[in-house]
Design a protein around this motif. Structure first.
Motif: not given
Lengths: 226, 721
Positions: B399, B405, B711-712
């Motif tokens: 991440l 990502l 976060k991704y």
């Protein structure tokens, strides 16, 4: 009586074919494609100024197209109380002609935005009659200058006359920002005072077919035909 | 002619002697310019030709293989698909915005020159580490350039890849691919049909931009060069290209022209020589007639790479009609010469022949080298220490790594829905568009695993082809044909040359097995700055189809409660290169174990299972397993409020790479049918869990779903800003 319509093509228009398909599939009536240098417009119920980069967006988005030969006829068409819809670059052209108030400036983040957005109806008019109150529509946007701006006086005018047709909103599971491009009061589409001319940044002609991600774009044509 | 001048033109003295001996006279400066342009790697493939010839380029669906502006395959009912990938690496490093924009412009012209209407673009872009301001500048510029050009002309960008790795610090890669639709009986070729046909110039006026662009693209860079070379980068005008595209397509559909050639690398020189060579004829061109933006010498006109220009051959009687159509589109047009029977290329300027060369010497006698190459040494096998690895850290490593990502920041700057036929947008395993007015869909993906190829060029290339193949299979798209973009460092280094040779060999093996011929391609060599060579990066662009758009799979989870199955064979953790690299277990390229041999028959067997199950409507969603293993595949499949609960013997397994790896989502009620089908086919499967609402659970351990998804989705933008 069958619903007749037309799409104007400028050099650099790139959503003209999409708009033609959208009208053919949904209105089932005659659809004309008119080149910008024509000086006459057939009597139709609806004219669409399509999206794209008319004249390469040189000078200012929509500025050169607003001086095209066909525009006098487009203005006449609107003054005759018939429907005129500007999508994306078409919206920019309508503000350059002066048929719609305000201006479209660069997106807040200064980047092109090509993604799904969510809008809902603000005030009722003939373009959005078939949409329910608080119904969220998923429709793609693709623009660099879609950030609607006007002065406070104009904004009050737009509100008092109920000229704001659509505003951006949040989608149910999407973490996309509510106001995707920074438009004043999240305005996504406005009409003229008589409410027969609509300009909007989202592309309903990319959200109507069964294979599209959303079919919400149908509601605009359904509203006009009903 | 003095030696310095010859070397400045990128020719070796030996090469010059060959020319001089053939002509038996000295060359004019214009002629030297022509050889400079035509005998560099970019135009004549002098290093790679010997090896490229070994690739499979034909089968029953290939209409046009390599050698034209783009390859074309047959999609039944008079539908043909033209496609090609091309690099614009060096220009995009010197001037990222214009370099990448004109890369898109160039590849689109290759497509519509064939009479095809472009229907999709993809881009494969690679940058150095994001920690430097330079990389941020390049990333912003390149993405802006690709977006600007494609958005304006109105062709949807439907996918690609974006990787960050230190060997690209001073050599970013920008490969652009385009796909077009053409009616089979209306394909245009560059071969002129009749002697006496008029050569016409269509499009933008010629200026000084890009002079010697093609030979620049075949040079090793040094850092100081950058400023000096900037004037060589072409400047693009997508509005002009849109007009040119519409004008040319109208000309072609009205049958007014015989043949067409795009003025790309090496401009009017390359396009006119190609025409003469293909038709086995001669060309005569009067340079005084070329529309100019500024006063230019004959030498400059010959080598200018001004964008948005075409050369066409027309019958004299159509001259007026052609002019009329181009006037409507406000495009410059000039008759500049004619097709002759001399088999010579003649350019005249100010009533003087400045170039008079036999086509043969320029094309057929172009140099071809058999360069020395080394085969990499066999690797020792080694067991890595995984004892200190914690699951939380592994997830966190992914991440915070740009390569894992969500890359919406990139593709949100591209218009992916214009033309109204887009079915799958970027960010999924393959981009999918519909052939306008039909039920047929085309799936396209680009891929490369440079780390694998550096470890083992032959096997690594097989994995790369297999991964692009899986990208299509996961969507229930039948893979059909390939275009490739071979990006390598200097072939004068026998180690690099070895990577080139072996990876082409791997490409051949995989393409033969999958019956996916290579129909077009591009080679970009000398991608190195000073002593740092890039990792070998032979990018694959793969095209496939499904005749029924209702049969394609989504890559996104469909319904809470559905089961998650894994197909394929996991690579051991000691032989999962990306796991070792990205989890910071192996640091140096010499540490890695050799790749496991990829069983292509097994790939095919599992792929056929996925296709059959998809047709049986048993697969609700499917994604292929690549870098980042099952965990990364599951993250990409996340949709709406859905998450996953999985159980595996060892959590590290979730991050290992796979051969023939797919995650499939099935309904509980189909479980019996699916598993007995797989058993019957001898395909092993692993039931690892199910789709749950707003949760991520691994071996009963609960993770913060919202934190991980946030976060991704959003870390990419945070890291690059």
């Amino acid at each position: 009586m069958s619903f007749k319509s037309a799409v104007i093509t400028f050099p650099g228009s790139n959503c003209d074919r999409d708009a033609l398909c959208y009208l053919k599939d949904l209105t089932k009536g005659k659809v004309h494609n008119i080149w910008h240098e024509e000086t006459s417009l057939p009597k139709v119920d609806l004219v669409i100024l399509p999206g794209g980069f008319s004249f390469g967006d040189y000078l200012r988005s929509g500025a050169m197209a607003s001086k095209s030969k066909i525009i006098d006829e487009v203005v006449k068409h609107a003054n005759d109380n018939r429907y005129l819809l500007g999508i994306c670059n078409g919206f920019q052209i309508l503000t350059e002609i002066g048929l719609l108030k305000g201006a479209l400036i660069r997106n807040k983040k200064l980047k092109f935005l090509g993604k799904n957005c969510f809008i809902k109806r603000k005030f009722k008019n003939n373009f959005n009659l078939s949409i329910k109150d608080n119904q969220t529509l998923q429709i793609p946007v693709a623009h660099n200058e879609g950030n609607f701006y006007c002065d406070t006086e104009t904004l009050n005018l737009l509100k008092n006359n109920e000229q704001i047709a659509f505003e951006y909103c949040k989608g149910e599971f999407s973490d996309t920002e509510e106001n995707i491009n920074g438009s004043i009061e999240a305005i996504a589409g406005i009409t003229n005072k008589k409410k027969n001319v609509l300009g909007m940044m989202p592309h309903p002609e990319r959200a109507y077919s069964d294979f599209h991600q959303s079919q919400d774009g149908r509601l605009i044509i359904e509203s006009l035909i009903s | 002619m003095n030696e310095e001048l010859i070397l400045q033109h990128g020719l070796t003295l030996d090469e010059f002697q060959v020319i001089k001996k053939y002509l038996n006279r000295d060359l004019s400066i214009e002629e030297l310019g022509i050889f400079s342009a035509m005998w560099n790697e970019h135009c004549c493939y002098k290093t790679s030709k010997k090896w490229l010839k070994k690739l499979p380029t034909d089968n029953e669906i290939v209409i046009q293989g390599p050698g034209e502006n783009a390859g074309v395959i047959d999609l039944q009912d008079n539908d043909g698909i033209a496609f090609k990938i091309e690099s614009h690496n060096h220009p995009s490093y010197i001037e990222p915005f214009n370099g990448s924009a004109t890369g898109v412009g160039g590849i689109l012209r290759d497509i519509f020159t064939m009479g095809a209407r472009p229907i999709a673009t993809l881009d494969s872009i690679r940058f150095g580490l994001i920690e430097t301001e330079k990389t941020k500048y390049l990333l912003n510029g390149v993405v802006h350039g690709i977006g600007h050009y494609g958005n304006c002309i109105g062709i949807p960008n439907i996918g690609g890849e974006c990787e960050f790795e230190s060997t690209y610090d001073f050599n970013n890669l920008v490969n652009a691919m385009a796909v077009g639709h053409v009616q089979k009986d209306k394909i245009f070729y560059s071969k002129p049909k009749s002697i006496g046909g008029l050569i016409v110039y269509i499009g933008s006026k010629t200026g000084k931009d890009g002079i010697h662009g093609a030979s620049m693209a075949s040079d090793v860079f040094s850092e100081e060069d950058e400023d000096e070379k900037r004037p060589s980068v072409q400047v693009g005008d997508p509005f002009m290209e849109k007009l040119l595209m519409e004008g040319c397509l109208e000309l072609m559909s009205s049958g007014l022209i015989e043949s067409m050639q795009d003025m790309g690398a090496a401009g009017i020189t390359s396009s006119s020589v190609e025409m003469a060579s293909k038709g086995n004829v001669g060309v005569y061109i009067n340079l005084d007639k070329v529309p100019l933006r500024q006063p230019l010498s004959a030498y400059e006109i010959l080598l200018s790479e001004s964008q948005e220009r075409m050369l066409a051959v027309i019958d004299k009687k159509n001259n007026y009609k052609v002019r009329e159509i181009l006037q409507k589109w406000q495009i410059d047009y000039e008759v500049i010469g004619e097709i002759t029977d001399t088999k010579r290329v003649v350019f005249e300027s100010n009533n003087k022949k400045v170039v008079d060369l036999p086509v043969e010497i320029i094309v057929d006698d172009a140099p071809e080298y058999d360069r020395e190459f080394y085969i990499p040494r066999k690797r020792k096998s080694k067991d890595f220490d995984f004892s200190k690895i914690k699951l939380e850290d592994m997830i966190n490593n992914l991440l915070t790594d740009l390569n894992y990502l969500d890359k919406s920041w990139v593709f949100d700057q591209y218009d992916s829905t214009v033309m109204g036929d887009t079915i799958r947008e970027p960010g999924q395993s393959s981009g999918i568009v519909k052939i306008h007015g039909t039920q047929k869909v085309i799936g396209v993906s680009t891929d490369c695993n440079p780390l694998y190829i550096r470890i083992n060029p032959y096997e690594g290339m097989k994995y790369t082809v297999a991964e692009s193949y899986r990208n299509l299979i996961a969507c229930n798209i039948n893979p059909l044909a390939i275009t490739n973009n071979l990006n390598f460092a200097s072939p004068l280094d026998p180690n690099i040359m070895g990577e080139l040779v072996l990876s082409i060999h791997g490409l051949k093996t995989a393409a033969v097995k999958f019956n996916t011929p290579i129909v077009s391609g591009n080679v970009s060599l000398y991608n190195q700055t000073n002593e740092t060579p890039i990792k070998p990066t032979p990018v694959i662009g793969i095209v496939g189809s499904n005749m029924d758009l209702n049969k394609i799979n989504t890559n996104k989870f469909c319904e809470i409660g559905n089961k998650i199955l894994i197909l394929g064979k996991q690579l051991t953790k000691n032989c999962s290169p990306y796991l070792l690299q990205d989890q910071k277990i192996a640091f140096n390229i010499c540490e890695f174990n050799d790749l496991e041999v990829l069983d292509l028959d097994f790939e095919k067997k599992i792929a056929n299972c996925v296709l059959e199950l998809s047709d049986l409507k048993c697969i609700m969603s499917c994604n292929d397993i690549s870098r980042g293993g099952i965990f990364s595949a599951l993250l990409k499949m996340q949709y709406k409020d859905m998450g996953f609960r999985v159980k595996v013997p060892d959590p590290i397994d979730l991050f290992c790479e796979y051969s023939a790896g797919y995650v499939i989502e099935i309904r509980s009620k189909d479980f019996e049918e699916v598993t007995s089908f797989l058993t019957k086919k001898g395909a092993e499967y692993l039931e690892i869990g199910e789709i749950i609402k707003e949760g991520i659970e691994i071996n009963s351990k609960k993770f913060d779903y919202f934190d991980i998804m946030n976060k991704y989705r959003n870390n990419f933008e945070k890291i690059i800003s």
